[in-house]
Design a protein around this motif. Structure first.
Motif, PDB file in Angstrom:
ATOM      1  N   VAL A  72       0.849  -1.194   0.000  1.00  0.00           N
ATOM      2  CA  VAL A  72       0.000   0.000   0.000  1.00  0.00           C
ATOM      3  C   VAL A  72       0.884   1.242   0.000  1.00  0.00           C
ATOM      4  CG1 VAL A  72      -1.926   1.183   1.102  1.00  0.00           C
ATOM      5  CG2 VAL A  72      -1.668  -1.277   1.413  1.00  0.00           C
ATOM      6  N   THR A  73       0.647   2.119  -0.953  1.00  0.00           N
ATOM      7  CA  THR A  73       1.362   3.393  -1.021  1.00  0.00           C
ATOM      8  C   THR A  73       0.408   4.514  -0.597  1.00  0.00           C
ATOM      9  OG1 THR A  73       2.698   2.577  -2.867  1.00  0.00           O
ATOM     10  CG2 THR A  73       2.675   4.959  -2.493  1.00  0.00           C
ATOM     11  N   HIS A 112     -15.763 -10.126   2.894  1.00  0.00           N
ATOM     12  CA  HIS A 112     -15.338  -9.167   3.917  1.00  0.00           C
ATOM     13  C   HIS A 112     -13.922  -8.669   3.662  1.00  0.00           C
ATOM     14  CE1 HIS A 112     -13.570 -12.865   5.466  1.00  0.00           C
ATOM     15  NE2 HIS A 112     -12.873 -12.170   6.341  1.00  0.00           N
ATOM     16  N   ILE A 113     -13.083  -9.491   3.027  1.00  0.00           N
ATOM     17  CA  ILE A 113     -11.740  -9.044   2.651  1.00  0.00           C
ATOM     18  C   ILE A 113     -11.832  -8.058   1.491  1.00  0.00           C
ATOM     19  CG2 ILE A 113      -9.486  -9.753   1.774  1.00  0.00           C
ATOM     20  CD1 ILE A 113      -9.954 -10.583   4.642  1.00  0.00           C
ATOM     21  N   GLN A 114     -12.741  -8.321   0.554  1.00  0.00           N
ATOM     22  CA  GLN A 114     -12.914  -7.417  -0.585  1.00  0.00           C
ATOM     23  C   GLN A 114     -13.338  -6.025  -0.132  1.00  0.00           C
ATOM     24  OE1 GLN A 114     -15.625  -9.359  -3.283  1.00  0.00           O
ATOM     25  NE2 GLN A 114     -14.086 -10.823  -4.000  1.00  0.00           N
ATOM     26  N   LYS A 115     -14.171  -5.959   0.911  1.00  0.00           N
ATOM     27  CA  LYS A 115     -14.590  -4.651   1.431  1.00  0.00           C
ATOM     28  C   LYS A 115     -13.399  -3.866   1.954  1.00  0.00           C
ATOM     29  CE  LYS A 115     -19.243  -6.143   2.785  1.00  0.00           C
ATOM     30  NZ  LYS A 115     -20.147  -6.414   3.938  1.00  0.00           N
ATOM     31  N   VAL A 116     -12.526  -4.547   2.683  1.00  0.00           N
ATOM     32  CA  VAL A 116     -11.331  -3.880   3.209  1.00  0.00           C
ATOM     33  C   VAL A 116     -10.442  -3.406   2.068  1.00  0.00           C
ATOM     34  CG1 VAL A 116      -9.237  -4.177   4.565  1.00  0.00           C
ATOM     35  CG2 VAL A 116     -11.365  -5.162   5.361  1.00  0.00           C
ATOM     36  N   LEU A 117     -10.245  -4.244   1.069  1.00  0.00           N
ATOM     37  CA  LEU A 117      -9.387  -3.874  -0.055  1.00  0.00           C
ATOM     38  C   LEU A 117      -9.958  -2.688  -0.815  1.00  0.00           C
ATOM     39  CD1 LEU A 117      -8.451  -7.439  -1.378  1.00  0.00           C
ATOM     40  CD2 LEU A 117      -7.021  -5.885  -0.049  1.00  0.00           C
ATOM     41  N   GLN A 118     -11.277  -2.640  -0.961  1.00  0.00           N
ATOM     42  CA  GLN A 118     -11.906  -1.503  -1.629  1.00  0.00           C
ATOM     43  C   GLN A 118     -11.685  -0.217  -0.834  1.00  0.00           C
ATOM     44  OE1 GLN A 118     -15.966  -2.778  -2.027  1.00  0.00           O
ATOM     45  NE2 GLN A 118     -15.493  -4.278  -3.635  1.00  0.00           N
ATOM     46  N   GLU A 119     -11.810  -0.291   0.480  1.00  0.00           N
ATOM     47  CA  GLU A 119     -11.596   0.889   1.320  1.00  0.00           C
ATOM     48  C   GLU A 119     -10.136   1.341   1.266  1.00  0.00           C
ATOM     49  OE1 GLU A 119     -12.965  -0.061   5.209  1.00  0.00           O
ATOM     50  OE2 GLU A 119     -15.045  -0.384   4.592  1.00  0.00           O
ATOM     51  N   LEU A 120      -9.219   0.371   1.303  1.00  0.00           N
ATOM     52  CA  LEU A 120      -7.795   0.712   1.235  1.00  0.00           C
ATOM     53  C   LEU A 120      -7.468   1.373  -0.102  1.00  0.00           C
ATOM     54  CD1 LEU A 120      -6.215  -2.527   2.772  1.00  0.00           C
ATOM     55  CD2 LEU A 120      -6.215  -0.251   3.799  1.00  0.00           C
ATOM     56  N   GLU A 121      -8.049   0.856  -1.163  1.00  0.00           N
ATOM     57  CA  GLU A 121      -7.773   1.408  -2.490  1.00  0.00           C
ATOM     58  C   GLU A 121      -8.261   2.846  -2.602  1.00  0.00           C
ATOM     59  OE1 GLU A 121      -7.827  -0.257  -7.036  1.00  0.00           O
ATOM     60  OE2 GLU A 121      -9.479  -0.832  -5.714  1.00  0.00           O
ATOM     61  N   SER A 122      -9.397   3.125  -1.999  1.00  0.00           N
ATOM     62  CA  SER A 122      -9.943   4.485  -2.069  1.00  0.00           C
ATOM     63  C   SER A 122      -9.152   5.469  -1.221  1.00  0.00           C
ATOM     64  CB  SER A 122     -11.409   4.486  -1.632  1.00  0.00           C
ATOM     65  OG  SER A 122     -11.523   4.122  -0.266  1.00  0.00           O
ATOM     66  N   ASP A 123      -8.478   4.967  -0.177  1.00  0.00           N
ATOM     67  CA  ASP A 123      -7.741   5.852   0.731  1.00  0.00           C
ATOM     68  C   ASP A 123      -6.252   5.941   0.411  1.00  0.00           C
ATOM     69  OD1 ASP A 123     -10.022   6.393   2.059  1.00  0.00           O
ATOM     70  OD2 ASP A 123      -9.519   5.344   3.917  1.00  0.00           O
ATOM     71  N   SER A 124      -5.782   5.189  -0.576  1.00  0.00           N
ATOM     72  CA  SER A 124      -4.342   5.142  -0.843  1.00  0.00           C
ATOM     73  C   SER A 124      -4.013   5.672  -2.234  1.00  0.00           C
ATOM     74  CB  SER A 124      -3.822   3.706  -0.713  1.00  0.00           C
ATOM     75  OG  SER A 124      -4.422   2.874  -1.692  1.00  0.00           O
ATOM     76  N   VAL A 125      -2.747   5.943  -2.444  1.00  0.00           N
ATOM     77  CA  VAL A 125      -2.268   6.335  -3.768  1.00  0.00           C
ATOM     78  C   VAL A 125      -2.235   5.122  -4.681  1.00  0.00           C
ATOM     79  CG1 VAL A 125      -0.298   7.270  -5.043  1.00  0.00           C
ATOM     80  CG2 VAL A 125      -0.935   8.228  -2.810  1.00  0.00           C
ATOM     81  N   GLU A 126      -1.816   3.989  -4.126  1.00  0.00           N
ATOM     82  CA  GLU A 126      -1.739   2.750  -4.912  1.00  0.00           C
ATOM     83  C   GLU A 126      -1.891   1.551  -3.985  1.00  0.00           C
ATOM     84  OE1 GLU A 126       1.251   0.397  -8.022  1.00  0.00           O
ATOM     85  OE2 GLU A 126       1.953   2.170  -6.932  1.00  0.00           O
ATOM     86  N   LEU A 127      -2.653   0.574  -4.440  1.00  0.00           N
ATOM     87  CA  LEU A 127      -2.786  -0.698  -3.723  1.00  0.00           C
ATOM     88  C   LEU A 127      -2.401  -1.810  -4.680  1.00  0.00           C
ATOM     89  CD1 LEU A 127      -3.788  -2.540  -1.375  1.00  0.00           C
ATOM     90  CD2 LEU A 127      -6.049  -2.454  -2.454  1.00  0.00           C
ATOM     91  N   LYS A 128      -1.434  -2.618  -4.280  1.00  0.00           N
ATOM     92  CA  LYS A 128      -1.016  -3.756  -5.096  1.00  0.00           C
ATOM     93  C   LYS A 128      -1.226  -5.022  -4.287  1.00  0.00           C
ATOM     94  CE  LYS A 128       2.750  -5.556  -7.948  1.00  0.00           C
ATOM     95  NZ  LYS A 128       4.118  -5.329  -8.466  1.00  0.00           N
ATOM     96  N   ILE A 129      -2.127  -5.889  -4.767  1.00  0.00           N
ATOM     97  CA  ILE A 129      -2.369  -7.169  -4.103  1.00  0.00           C
ATOM     98  C   ILE A 129      -1.325  -8.158  -4.579  1.00  0.00           C
ATOM     99  CG2 ILE A 129      -4.033  -9.024  -3.732  1.00  0.00           C
ATOM    100  CD1 ILE A 129      -6.253  -7.012  -4.383  1.00  0.00           C
ATOM    101  N   LEU A 130      -0.471  -8.590  -3.671  1.00  0.00           N
ATOM    102  CA  LEU A 130       0.626  -9.488  -4.026  1.00  0.00           C
ATOM    103  C   LEU A 130       0.168 -10.938  -4.125  1.00  0.00           C
ATOM    104  CD1 LEU A 130       3.481  -7.999  -1.815  1.00  0.00           C
ATOM    105  CD2 LEU A 130       2.813  -7.404  -4.159  1.00  0.00           C
ATOM    106  N   GLY A 131      -0.928 -11.263  -3.467  1.00  0.00           N
ATOM    107  CA  GLY A 131      -1.445 -12.618  -3.597  1.00  0.00           C
ATOM    108  C   GLY A 131      -2.142 -13.089  -2.327  1.00  0.00           C
ATOM    109  N   SER A 132      -3.072 -14.022  -2.523  1.00  0.00           N
ATOM    110  CA  SER A 132      -3.677 -14.758  -1.421  1.00  0.00           C
ATOM    111  C   SER A 132      -3.252 -16.213  -1.571  1.00  0.00           C
ATOM    112  CB  SER A 132      -5.204 -14.646  -1.468  1.00  0.00           C
ATOM    113  OG  SER A 132      -5.629 -13.324  -1.239  1.00  0.00           O
TER     114      SER A 132
END
Length: 366
Positions: free
Chosen positions: A288-289, A340-360
């Motif tokens: 997360v940037t 529930h993980i997707q909700k967190v990722l969506q929130e992080l993406e909206s609050d960050s400059v860049e979100l890169k999912i490295l993998g599950s």
């Protein structure tokens, strides 16, 4: 024939009969694996067929341990099944695995633990080359260290995820045990030089001070190089290295587990280019940037707290010197496919400059 011999003959006949059944079942399983490969190639095509399924293997190993009734220990039975799966997978597709070398080090040991000994492991001199080989398709997967229990995160590995478009497909944890090795001689007498990386010498300092205060400690580039030097220099030389290095260089283990900390372990990541499905016990890693400002990290962590998601690791990484941003590497429980993980990722993406999912990927089983 004595009474003992009669009783032993009955038991040995039983063992021979059981061995025959095991042998037949192993071949039955191997034939089934071949049929799985044929079905995948039929429906996915020879070029696109995915033979290695980390989530499926994790589920199988967990079931093995859950149903085990002894007397074999759960993890010992799982290791046996790990090798069976490795052999069967090799019938479907020979697996090529790049790892951070040199040959005989702990990373190779981790690769063999995760993929089994039927995988073809190829050493590379640095993690950059491992990432590059996997991204170019020269290896199916790569194995690189990410975290040591005493030394912390491996920053260079984290930074490579910013440069390469690879995903994390799995993890493996390896208990690190250092052994004292010699060529052709048993016992501790006559050792004048001990070869080892500086980090390993530090991890074994107390033991060395108690046993070899006067022997010269010679830092070398790797544990494998230490083993090679012990073989080359003769009886007065010893190395601190792994059991795998002892086998590779045909050295005697004259003292086992000489670490000052018995719980020293290293976590390794399996890197590849596939999306891994849910196994039931998974972990997700992200980069997360965010813009530099007071409370930036707190705001990120608040999303996880709100959704009751447990973090398993967090590390700050430097952005470029000109940048006004901060980069965070975060591990947390759960799979990105979960709602529930997707909700967190969506929130992080909206609050960050860049979100890169490295993998599950599945949490390490063994």
């Amino acid at each position: 024939m004595s009474d003992q011999e009669k009783e032993l003959k009955v038991l040995r006949d039983q063992i021979d009969s059981i061995d025959k059944q095991i042998h037949q079942l192993l071949n039955d399983r191997a034939r089934c694996a071949q049929q799985v490969a044929e079905v995948k190639e039929k429906h996915q095509g020879p070029q696109d067929a995915v033979f290695y399924r980390p989530e499926r293997e994790a589920q199988v190993l967990r079931r093995v341990m859950a149903r085990n009734e002894g007397p074999l220990a759960d993890k010992e039975v799982a290791r046996l099944f790990r090798e069976v799966m490795s052999v069967c997978l090799a019938l479907e597709q020979p697996m090529h695995v790049a790892f951070l070398g040199p040959e005989g080090n702990f990373t190779q040991q981790a690769a063999s633990k995760h993929f089994g000994h039927s995988a073809h492991c190829i050493p590379f001199s640095n993690s950059d080359e491992v990432f590059r080989e996997v991204e170019a398709g020269g290896a199916h997967y790569g194995v690189v260290p990410i975290e040591n229990s005493s030394e912390g995160m491996v920053g260079h590995t984290l930074d490579l995820f910013k440069r390469f478009q690879l995903t994390i497909c799995g993890e493996v944890k390896l208990n690190i045990h250092h052994h004292l090795l010699r060529a052709g001689v048993e016992g501790l007498d006559g050792i004048t030089h001990i070869y080892s990386p500086q980090q390993t010498l530090s991890q074994c300092r107390s033991w060395l001070d108690n046993h070899f205060l006067s022997a010269e400690r010679v830092p070398v580039s790797s544990n494998s190089e230490a083993a090679r030097m012990a073989l080359q220099q003769g009886p007065g030389a010893a190395a601190i290295a792994s059991e795998l290095a002892a086998d590779l260089y045909q050295l005697n283990i004259v003292s086992k587990n000489i670490d000052d900390q018995s719980d020293n372990s290293t976590r390794y990541l399996i890197i590849g280019d596939q999306i891994v499905g849910e196994s039931g016990q998974d972990k997700t890693s992200i980069l997360v940037t965010v813009r530099d400002k007071a409370g930036a990290l707190y705001e990120l962590l608040e999303h996880f707290h709100k959704h009751e998601i447990s973090l398993t690791g967090i590390e700050t990484r430097p952005a470029s010197t000109e940048s006004s941003h901060s980069v965070f590497y975060i591990d947390f429980q759960g799979h990105s496919a979960n709602s529930h993980i997707q909700k967190v990722l969506q929130e992080l993406e909206s609050d960050s400059v860049e979100l890169k999912i490295l993998g599950s990927y599945p949490v390490a089983v063994l």
